[in-house]
Write a protein that holds these residues in place. Structure first.
Motif, mmCIF file in Angstrom:
data_model
loop_
_atom_site.group_PDB
_atom_site.id
_atom_site.type_symbol
_atom_site.label_atom_id
_atom_site.label_comp_id
_atom_site.label_asym_id
_atom_site.label_seq_id
_atom_site.Cartn_x
_atom_site.Cartn_y
_atom_site.Cartn_z
ATOM 1 N N ALA A 1 9.434 4.023 4.476
ATOM 2 C CA ALA A 1 8.343 3.441 5.264
ATOM 3 C C ALA A 1 8.027 4.411 6.403
ATOM 4 N N GLU A 2 6.873 4.251 7.030
ATOM 5 C CA GLU A 2 6.495 5.152 8.124
ATOM 6 C C GLU A 2 7.546 5.099 9.236
ATOM 7 N N ALA A 3 8.036 3.905 9.529
ATOM 8 C CA ALA A 3 9.022 3.765 10.615
ATOM 9 C C ALA A 3 10.299 4.538 10.298
ATOM 10 N N HIS A 4 10.697 4.533 9.010
ATOM 11 C CA HIS A 4 11.903 5.284 8.627
ATOM 12 C C HIS A 4 11.699 6.777 8.892
ATOM 13 N N GLY B 1 -4.444 5.942 6.186
ATOM 14 C CA GLY B 1 -3.701 4.698 6.002
ATOM 15 C C GLY B 1 -4.451 3.504 6.535
ATOM 16 N N PRO B 2 -3.811 2.367 6.806
ATOM 17 C CA PRO B 2 -2.349 2.283 6.835
ATOM 18 C C PRO B 2 -1.744 2.154 5.431
ATOM 19 N N ARG C 1 0.876 -1.175 0.000
ATOM 20 C CA ARG C 1 0.000 0.000 0.000
ATOM 21 C C ARG C 1 0.911 1.223 0.000
ATOM 22 N N LEU C 2 0.695 2.096 -0.961
ATOM 23 C CA LEU C 2 1.630 3.203 -1.195
ATOM 24 C C LEU C 2 0.909 4.538 -1.244
ATOM 25 N N ALA C 3 1.399 5.510 -0.486
ATOM 26 C CA ALA C 3 0.896 6.883 -0.595
ATOM 27 C C ALA C 3 1.940 7.692 -1.364
ATOM 28 N N VAL C 4 1.507 8.311 -2.467
ATOM 29 C CA VAL C 4 2.436 9.123 -3.271
ATOM 30 C C VAL C 4 2.191 10.586 -2.918
ATOM 31 N N ILE C 5 3.231 11.257 -2.439
ATOM 32 C CA ILE C 5 3.069 12.638 -1.955
ATOM 33 C C ILE C 5 3.867 13.591 -2.843
#
Ligand code: UDP
Ligand code: MN
Length: 368
Positions: free
Chosen positions: A259-262, A201-202, A139-143
């Motif tokens: 990734a969100e954690a990064h 998200g997620p 699952r990818l969010a492109v910003i």
């Protein structure tokens, strides 16, 4: 004579069949059940509270995925689709998407309405899409940070929607537009895009993507890597030189995947870079300082066309700001950003109009 023999055989055969049926009917019933289960799986079943119920494979967006503006009701349905009580059982998508084309042509002149005419049929309001034939692996969010580049929106959407669809990603595209006419602050917009996308998200990964950077090869997969990934390795504007071989190997601009954690680990992007330059180098340093490494795919696949444009005013302060960035990052980033945002679901992307403060606002002690 022959007739008697044939009748005898028939009667004997009938006895055998009857005997066989008497002994083996449970096996037959089991086989029938198994066959039925396989048929249900292929037809697409809906599992409700643990029971498989035959149902057509339909999505239940009530107010129409292409109605232009998505209402809260649609969002609620989208949320429900992800919840465990309503789960479409699909086979996972293959590790290598089957429809990749390899080298791609970049079309630099195409209007948003032309792209809408083609993509509206498949893309849901707000720029949402996921494959129907299999469960997406990512699952990818492109910003996309944005202001005043209207002519680049069409080429971006025209290129990126089919690109991401061929990769069978479950994705959404967010354009974050800076309100007002202050110096551009790319990094603040990326932080806003991340914080707003998280709410919907997620997402497994976040692509921070310039509007003018278009990938030239769809084998360049937009999957999260275990480490932050720099995407725009070889760009037309640099004559496709490998960024790893540039005089300074710390280029992190154009497009990257985290990734969100990064992103949380480095407290997001710095908020204090106004005008062109520095914010991407700052992120490189944050990544190093927090013991992560930047990954890159080979320049053969990580190739981008940059659509040409007029340059923005350079940030003369950038080297000074970069010097102290490592000590400063916990006090400068996601945790300290103030903004307000207005969200509109357009047919092919979600538009976030962001008020992010002014370049003249005091920043306390963090600049020096
Ligand atoms: N950008 C924008 N409007 C501006 C300046 C920048 O939309 O006035 C966004 C746009 O997504 C652009 C990115 O910020 O691709 C990076 O800025 P720019 O293209 O000026 O930097 P370059 O990478 O070309 O040096
Ligand atoms: Mn550019």
């Amino acid at each position: 004579m022959i007739r008697d023999r044939l009748c005898g055989l028939w009667r004997g055969g009938g006895r055998t069949l009857r005997l066989w049926l008497r002994l083996y009917w449970p096996v037959l019933v089991l086989m029938l059940l198994l066959g039925l289960c396989l048929m249900l799986r292929d037809a697409g079943t809906v599992t409700i509270a643990g029971f498989a119920v035959l149902a057509p494979l339909t999505r239940t967006i009530q107010d129409g995925p292409h109605s232009g503006v998505t209402t809260e009701a649609t969002l609620e349905v989208m949320r429900e689709e992800r919840s465990p009580k309503y789960k479409v059982v699909l086979p996972g998508c293959p590790a290598t998407p089957p429809g990749l084309l390899g080298r791609l042509k970049v079309v630099e002149k195409v209007s948003v309405s032309d792209v809408e005419a083609r993509q509206r049929v498949v893309v849901r309001a707000g720029g949402r899409w996921w494959p129907e034939e299999c469960e997406a692996r990512w699952r990818l969010a492109v910003i996309v940070p944005y202001r005043d580049r209207q002519h680049q929106i069409g080429p971006f959407l025209n290129h990126m929607h089919p690109f991401l669809q061929r990769q069978q990603l479950n994705y959404s595209i967010y354009f974050v537009e800076q309100a007002g006419s202050d110096l551009f602050n790319r990094a603040r917009l990326l932080n806003v895009g991340f914080l707003e996308a998280v709410k919907e998200g997620p997402w497994d990964c976040y692509a921070f993507h310039d509007v003018d950077m278009l990938p030239e090869n769809d084998h360049h997969l937009y999957h999260c890597s275990p480490q932050p990934r720099h995407l725009a390795v070889a760009t037309s504007i640099n004559n496709y030189k490998d960024s790893a071989k540039l005089p300074y190997n710390t280029y992190f601009g154009g497009a990257c995947l985290m990734a969100e954690a990064h992103l949380r680990r480095v407290n997001g992007w710095s908020n204090i870079y106004w005008g062109w330059g520095g914010e991407d180098d700052d992120m490189w340093r944050r990544i190093k300082f927090t013991d992560m490494r930047v990954w890159r795919y080979p320049p053969r696949v990580a190739r981008y066309t940059m659509i040409r444009h007029r340059p923005q005013p350079v940030n003369e302060l950038r080297y000074r700001l970069l010097k102290r960035n490592t000590g400063r990052y916990p006090r400068d980033g996601l945790s300290t950003l103030n903004y307000t945002v207005t969200t509109t679901r357009l047919p092919l992307y979600t538009h976030l109009l962001a008020h992010i403060g002014a370049s003249t606002d005091p920043t306390g002690d963090i600049v020096h």
